[in-house]
Structure formats: C-alpha cells, structure tokens
Design an enzyme around this catalytic site. Structure first.
Site, short mmCIF file in Angstrom:
data_model
loop_
_atom_site.label_atom_id
_atom_site.label_comp_id
_atom_site.label_asym_id
_atom_site.label_seq_id
_atom_site.Cartn_x
_atom_site.Cartn_y
_atom_site.Cartn_z
N ASN A 1 3.38 -7.02 13.59
CA ASN A 1 2.95 -5.57 13.88
C ASN A 1 3.22 -5.54 15.29
OD1 ASN A 1 1.56 -3.26 14.31
ND2 ASN A 1 0.19 -3.72 12.46
N GLN B 1 0.82 -1.16 0.01
CA GLN B 1 -0.11 0.18 0.00
C GLN B 1 0.81 1.27 -0.02
OE1 GLN B 1 -3.61 -0.51 2.89
NE2 GLN B 1 -1.92 -2.04 3.73
N ASP C 1 6.39 4.56 -1.33
CA ASP C 1 7.55 5.14 -1.18
C ASP C 1 8.99 4.30 -2.10
OD1 ASP C 1 7.41 3.49 2.10
OD2 ASP C 1 8.17 2.63 0.10
N HIS D 1 -1.16 1.36 -4.26
CA HIS D 1 -1.72 2.85 -4.23
C HIS D 1 -0.76 3.75 -5.10
CE1 HIS D 1 -3.88 1.95 -0.18
NE2 HIS D 1 -4.63 1.83 -1.38
#
Ligand code: APR
Length: 246
Positions: free
Chosen positions: A211, A98, A101, A116
């Site tokens: 995470n 997503q 960068d 994205h």
C-alpha cells in the site's frame, strides 16, 4: 524487504491474497477513501439498503455514473495479472477481494472469493432472480425485473446486507488455513471483511502488506510493509521470487 517477502511466500504452505480498491486504482477505478476517493464526492448512504429502497432512482443514477459507465471498459493492471500468474505457479492459492470490478477474474485468477459480490450481475429485490448486467438496458432507471416487475439492484453487498455465500465461508476458512496473507490496497476499515487479516495473524499467518500509505493493519497486523503502488510492488516481488535462491 522484497527478498524477505519473497522467501515467506515461497516457503508458505498456503499463501492467500486479500485485496481492496487500491489494487484497481491503476486500472483507473477510484478508491472509496483517500485521494480521489468516491466517498469524498458521494455519500456512502447510497450503498445503504434502506436508503436504496427509499431513493432507488437517485441511487441508481449515481451507480450508473460511478460504476456502470466504466464497467466492462476498465482492464486489469499488472498487479492483477501477476497475481493470476502466481496462482498458476501455485505460489498463491486464493484471492479474497472486497472489489466488485471483476478484474481478478478477467486477469485470469481462478480461485477468487468476491466478498462484496460483483457488478457483473443485477438481482431482483422481489423474486431474487439474477440477471447479467450486459442483458439489462440501464438507460431506464431503476431497472425492473422481466419476471416479476420488481426493482433490480447491483449484486453487490450494501451496508446492512449479508455477505454472499460461498464467498463468505471460503474467505473466513482461510483464517485457519492460510499461513501467509498478502494484503493489497485496502484501508481495512469495513467489517466484516476487515477482521480476516488480523484473525489470520492470530493464527500464526505471516502478513505482507502492499500500500502506498499506511492502513489500519500496518502498525498492528502487518509483518512486512511494502510502501508502494500495487503494480510496482508486484513486479519487484516477482523479480525476487524468480531469483535463484543461492
Ligand atoms: N496501489 C495499492 N494501494 C493503493 C493504491 C495503489 N496504486 N492507490 C491507493 N491505494 C490504497 C489506499 O492507500 C487505501 O489504503 O488503497 C486503499 C483504498 O482504500 P478504500 O478505498 O477504503 O478501499 P477498501 O479498503 O477496499 O474499502 C473496503 O469499503 O466502501 C466499502 O464496499 C466498499 O469494498 C469497499 C470497502
């Protein structure tokens, strides 16, 4: 936990990685939500295509500050590099990201689906011509198209825009192709990207999540939750993968 995750990855037919902003936090890029999240400082409206059309210069000033002033300076971190290694070793077949960068590609991953889009190009709202951001002087905002004089926008998906192709199709295809997903650093809050892991799970894929905090997936989709930062977890995972199985 790591041993179980390593076993699943090594025995998978097709393991795919799904990443969000969290994997780039250790490269110095703030996430959107949670601690130091960009949406704590800026209104997400700047990423709405209608708002951008009516507040082009203000939106561009924020984009330049939060993205372009660091873009090209920030470097991949250990997690990006380990994923690239895993692809080379055929342990991972694709990365759906997503993030905009470009760090997965910089780290050496080849099969990257930028769901994205990417900051590395700008696109003209008038004639749709695409420009490398390195060829555009962002001192003058908003940047305009040298071909038609139209406004240039970051070639990333704004709220209200469609998912770019072929990234969209390749990503959704993994729902029925992959038998293992590794989710790294995503809250799972933004559609339609966020439906992919759950849909893959319903098709029988094993879901490993990395995470430091629980996400929308943790209690409903995730099979193995590794509560750890991306680079630390990826290093430990690789150690387990490299252990000779007795
Ligand atoms: N390692 C791994 N994960 C981390 C780390 C870390 N060092 N630090 C933070 N995280 C986790 C957070 O716990 C959070 O779950 O990364 C996640 C970042 O969440 P978001 O900022 O919501 O990022 P993401 O899920 O990618 O957002 C999706 O939202 O605004 C849109 O288009 C934008 O692509 C983005 C989408």
């Amino acid at each position: 936990m790591y041993a179980k995750a390593a076993k699943i990855i090594k025995s998978a037919e097709r393991c795919v990685v799904f990443t969000g902003a969290g994997i780039s936090v250790e490269s110095g890029i703030p996430p959107f939500r949670g601690e130091n999240g960009l949406w704590n400082k800026y209104d997400p409206m700047i990423f709405d295509i209608q708002y951008f059309g009516m507040n082009t210069r203000q939106s561009w000033e924020v984009f330049r500050t939060i993205f372009y002033e660091v873009f090209g300076e920030v470097k991949p971190n250990t997690a990006h590099y380990i994923l690239a290694q895993m692809e080379k070793r055929q342990l991972v077949k694709a990365v759906i990201t997503q993030n905009v960068d470009n760090l997965h590609t910089q780290a050496g991953s080849k099969n990257v689906h930028e769901f994205h889009g990417s900051l590395k190009t700008l696109v003209c709202l008038g004639c749709k011509t695409s420009f490398k951001v390195s060829d555009i002087d962002l001192h003058y905002l908003p940047p305009v198209c040298s071909r038609c004089g139209g406004i240039l926008k970051p070639d990333v998906v704004f709220f209200g825009e469609v998912i770019p192709e072929p990234a969209g199709t390749h990503s959704f295809n993994e729902i029925t192709r992959a038998d293992c997903f590794i989710l790294i650093g995503t809250t799972g809050t933004v559609a339609p990207a966020n439906i992919i892991p759950g849909a893959a799970k319903s098709n029988g894929a094993s879901i490993i999540e990395i995470n430091p905090f629980p996400s929308e997936y943790t209690s409903s989709v995730t099979d193995i939750f590794i509560r750890e930062k991306a680079s630390v977890a990826m290093e430990k995972l690789m150690e387990e993968i490299d252990k000779k199985s007795v």
